[in-house]
Design a protein around this motif. Structure first.
Motif: not given
Length: 245
Positions: A144-152, A41-48
């Protein structure tokens, strides 16, 4: 000071993530149970937000130059280049900044951000860093936490503002299998009391970038002598291009 003396997390005295959504933490927000939380959840928001942070200086430079040359706007719009790098830095720093963080079932740590809810999977962390912004009275210190889905997600306190996320993150990192290769920055390892663990050969954790503590205090000065010349350079270059025949 070790991690155990710095924080008593919401799930102290039990296994990792065993008390998610229970106790006083769930009682402090009766609507939290209705919020949908899922991995990634939030992967698209991180990309944008990353695209916006990257493209803001580019667009602020190119668009006014084109419009000024076409006599569509005045030359004053070229001065936007004085602010665009700072705006880009603010977007990159504050878009993933979380609050009201809670641990949910499945080792999912979720929080609200300016770009919507983001959720990191603590069992699949790939990178742990540390953001330190010096202030007049204290330093704003967050992980600053980043997981395997790319969510930061950038966090410090759990919901309620009393307990930090340190204990949750530390246990999650120590629970990773050998060879996981989670990148942990030097400053984050110091905060989480994991300096020795990072140097061990099992490959569970991997050393990230190193920034000495004394360097943090010079960040405002560096922004003045590094970022400011860049902004003035962009402004001058835009002015020259707009005026070129």
């Amino acid at each position: 000071m070790t991690i155990n003396s710095r924080t008593n997390t919401a799930n102290s005295g039990s296994g990792f993530g065993s008390d998610a959504g229970s106790g006083s933490d769930s009682g402090s927000d009766s609507t939290e149970g209705a919020v949908r939380v899922e991995s990634g959840q939030g992967r698209v928001a991180r990309l944008v937000s990353d695209i916006v942070a990257l493209m803001t200086p580019v667009l602020t430079f190119a668009v006014p130059v084109v419009l000024v040359r076409a006599d569509a706007v005045g030359e004053g719009f070229l001065f936007l280049n004085l602010f665009s790098p700072f705006v880009s830095c603010l977007v990159a720093a504050y878009a993933p900044m979380g609050w009201h963080a809670r641990l949910h079932e499945g080792d999912l740590l979720s929080a609200r951000t300016l770009t919507g809810r983001r959720t990191v999977d603590l069992s699949r962390l790939t990178k742990v860093g540390r953001l330190e912004v010096p202030g007049q009275t204290r330093t704003d210190d967050r992980l600053i936490l980043t997981d395997a889905h790319g969510v930061r997600l950038i966090l410090n306190n759990l919901a309620g503002g009393k307990d930090t996320v340190d204990g949750l993150v530390r246990r999650a990192l120590l629970a990773r299998p050998q060879g996981a290769g989670v990148v942990v920055s030097d400053r984050a390892a110091e905060r989480l009391d994991l300096q020795a663990e990072v140097t061990r050969p099992h490959g569970r954790l991997k050393a990230g970038r190193k920034v000495r503590e004394g360097f943090i205090g010079f960040v405002p000065l560096l922004s003045l002598f590094v970022v400011a010349p860049v902004t003035f350079g962009l402004c001058v270059l835009a002015w020259l291009l707009a005026a070129a025949n």
